[in-house]
Design an enzyme around this catalytic site. Structure first.
Site, PDB file in Angstrom:
ATOM      1  N   HIS A  25      50.064  76.452 116.980  1.00 53.45           N
ATOM      2  CA  HIS A  25      49.686  77.173 115.755  1.00 53.45           C
ATOM      3  C   HIS A  25      48.363  76.576 115.246  1.00 53.45           C
ATOM      4  O   HIS A  25      48.300  75.935 114.194  1.00 53.45           O
ATOM      5  CB  HIS A  25      50.791  77.029 114.710  1.00 53.45           C
ATOM      6  CG  HIS A  25      50.671  77.992 113.557  1.00 53.45           C
ATOM      7  ND1 HIS A  25      49.717  78.992 113.498  1.00 53.45           N
ATOM      8  CD2 HIS A  25      51.395  78.100 112.408  1.00 53.45           C
ATOM      9  CE1 HIS A  25      49.856  79.668 112.376  1.00 53.45           C
ATOM     10  NE2 HIS A  25      50.863  79.151 111.699  1.00 53.45           N
ATOM     11  N   ASP A  80      58.038  70.830 109.047  1.00 52.14           N
ATOM     12  CA  ASP A  80      58.111  72.280 109.246  1.00 52.14           C
ATOM     13  C   ASP A  80      59.596  72.631 109.328  1.00 52.14           C
ATOM     14  O   ASP A  80      60.453  71.736 109.420  1.00 52.14           O
ATOM     15  CB  ASP A  80      57.377  72.633 110.565  1.00 52.14           C
ATOM     16  CG  ASP A  80      57.255  74.131 110.821  1.00 52.14           C
ATOM     17  OD1 ASP A  80      57.523  74.926 109.899  1.00 52.14           O
ATOM     18  OD2 ASP A  80      56.901  74.503 111.959  1.00 52.14           O
ATOM     19  N   ARG A 111      49.830  87.134 117.276  1.00 51.06           N
ATOM     20  CA  ARG A 111      50.961  86.235 116.989  1.00 51.06           C
ATOM     21  C   ARG A 111      52.119  86.730 117.853  1.00 51.06           C
ATOM     22  O   ARG A 111      52.528  87.894 117.756  1.00 51.06           O
ATOM     23  CB  ARG A 111      51.343  86.287 115.517  1.00 51.06           C
ATOM     24  CG  ARG A 111      52.706  85.662 115.265  1.00 51.06           C
ATOM     25  CD  ARG A 111      53.037  85.485 113.805  1.00 51.06           C
ATOM     26  NE  ARG A 111      52.267  84.402 113.232  1.00 51.06           N
ATOM     27  CZ  ARG A 111      52.613  83.750 112.111  1.00 51.06           C
ATOM     28  NH1 ARG A 111      53.707  84.085 111.453  1.00 51.06           N
ATOM     29  NH2 ARG A 111      51.875  82.767 111.645  1.00 51.06           N
ATOM     30  N   CYS A 126      53.549  73.857 106.510  1.00 49.39           N
ATOM     31  CA  CYS A 126      52.809  75.103 106.739  1.00 49.39           C
ATOM     32  C   CYS A 126      53.371  76.277 105.947  1.00 49.39           C
ATOM     33  O   CYS A 126      52.686  77.267 105.753  1.00 49.39           O
ATOM     34  CB  CYS A 126      52.778  75.422 108.225  1.00 49.39           C
ATOM     35  SG  CYS A 126      54.398  75.719 108.964  1.00 49.39           S
TER      36      CYS A 126
HETATM   37  N1  NVA Z   1      57.304  76.621 113.473  1.00 51.04           N
HETATM   38  C1  NVA Z   1      57.328  77.794 112.637  1.00 51.04           C
HETATM   39  C2  NVA Z   1      56.021  77.973 111.947  1.00 51.04           C
HETATM   40  C3  NVA Z   1      55.963  79.157 111.011  1.00 51.04           C
HETATM   41  C4  NVA Z   1      54.626  79.333 110.362  1.00 51.04           C
HETATM   42  C5  NVA Z   1      57.650  78.999 113.497  1.00 51.04           C
HETATM   43  O1  NVA Z   1      57.128  79.082 114.626  1.00 51.04           O
HETATM   44  O2  NVA Z   1      58.426  79.855 113.064  1.00 51.04           O
HETATM   45  N1   CP Z   2      52.241  79.215 107.898  1.00 48.00           N
HETATM   46  C1   CP Z   2      52.220  80.460 108.398  1.00 48.00           C
HETATM   47  O1   CP Z   2      51.694  80.715 109.480  1.00 48.00           O
HETATM   48  O2   CP Z   2      52.828  81.379 107.617  1.00 48.00           O
HETATM   49  P1   CP Z   2      53.191  82.880 107.993  1.00 48.00           P
HETATM   50  O3   CP Z   2      54.299  82.831 109.028  1.00 48.00           O
HETATM   51  O4   CP Z   2      53.630  83.481 106.698  1.00 48.00           O
HETATM   52  O5   CP Z   2      51.979  83.572 108.568  1.00 48.00           O
END
Ligand code: NVA
Ligand code: CP
Length: 303
Positions: A131, A219, A104, A259
């Site tokens: 994602h 989101d 990540r 999410c």
């Molecule tokens: N769009 C958000 C998703 C978090 C799971 C981010 O990238 O922070």
């Molecule tokens: N939805 C999701 O990826 O959550 P986290 O950022 O908690 O892993």
């Protein structure tokens, strides 16, 4: 053994994705019935987190354990990734010791570079661009609740971000129509939009995007790494909240997904988040089951 990666939903064919979700549903059933399923005995997954996580970390770590394997958590703070060791070198070293790598991170090119230099499967646990693991769980959730999603109409409302991009890829692979409602200047990547052809349409308001859809998804307005833009984004996105008026524009039995983590009464009203139409907790739980199927597919080479 194969060295497939999961950087994007497009790395798997439609048939593979559907088989994977069918397997995820079966793996979930076995877990609930207390039936042991340990095809990854002796396997290791290195998990590199350069951004925060609750769901992704817990689901992959729990998933590896339940499948008979083990996960190693790594953060830039306590590894050389945070001290400038190139991703290419890290990929070669880490992949020589484990059976798969989850990463990540911020720039999508870091995930691609990891995959290019890894001799083991690499999973994208979220990048600024995509994602895919989350949308895999979302598709499992839809299929469990409603069956095939082909031909359905889905509204993405809010930021044209990594989740939105993976929804575009899902529309291509699963055959649904995606109506995207974003404020000007926050539209998704143009190339990705064009790759979806007629399946993808852009709308200037939340109400327009939600018209008669079967599923409404949103989101956060400021993703990880955009914290400095939070105040400005609150203003730009103010009319893009998913609330009961928006849900009323959708089909009466439309589902709502997010999410998580959610900012209540920003991108979604508390009322919608906690309504019977909301399947956000099922979505979160399905991260575990969908990713166990994915781990088995990639690390054991078959499902
Ligand atoms: N769009 C958000 C998703 C978090 C799971 C981010 O990238 O922070
Ligand atoms: N939805 C999701 O990826 O959550 P986290 O950022 O908690 O892993």
């Amino acid at each position: 053994m194969s060295n497939r990666h999961f950087i994007s939903l497009l790395d798997l064919t439609s048939d593979e994705l559907k088989a994977l979700i069918a397997h995820a549903i079966d793996v979930k059933r076995r877990l609930k019935q207390g039936i042991s399923h340990t095809p990854l005995q002796g396997k290791l997954l290195a998990m590199i987190f350069e951004k925060s996580s609750t769901r992704t970390r817990v689901s992959f770590e729990a998933g590896m354990y339940q499948l008979g394997g083990h996960a190693i958590f790594m953060s830039p703070r306590d590894s050389h990734l945070g001290r400038g060791e190139p991703i290419e070198d890290s990929a070669r070293v880490i992949s020589s010791m484990v059976d798969g790598i989850l990463i990540r991170t911020f720039g999508h090119e870091r995930v691609e570079s990891m995959a290019q230099h890894s001799c083991k499967p690499v999973i994208n646990g979220l990048s600024d661009l995509l994602h895919p693991c989350q949308v895999l769980a979302d598709m499992q959730t839809w299929i469990e609740q409603r069956g095939d999603i082909a031909g359905a109409s889905v509204a993405w409302i809010g930021d044209g971000n990594n989740m939105c991009h993976s929804y575009i890829n899902a529309a291509i692979r699963f055959g649904f129509n995606l109506r995207i409602g974003c404020p000007a200047g926050h539209e998704p990547n143009d190339e990705l939009v064009r790759s979806g052809g007629d399946r993808i349409s852009l709308h200037e308001s939340a109400m327009a995007a939600a018209q008669d859809v079967d599923l409404v998804v949103t989101d956060v307005w400021a993703s990880m790494g955009q914290e400095d833009e939070q105040e400005q984004r609150l203003k730009s996105f103010a009319s893009f909240q998913v609330n009961s008026a928006v849900m009323q524009a959708a089909q009466a039995d439309a589902l709502f997904m997010h999410c998580l983590p959610a900012h209540r009464d920003e991108e979604v009203s508390t009322e919608v988040l906690e309504s019977p139409q909301s399947v956000v907790w099922q979505e979160a739980e399905n991260r575990l089951h969908a990713q166990k199927a994915l781990l088995e597919f990639l690390l054991a080479g078959s499902i």
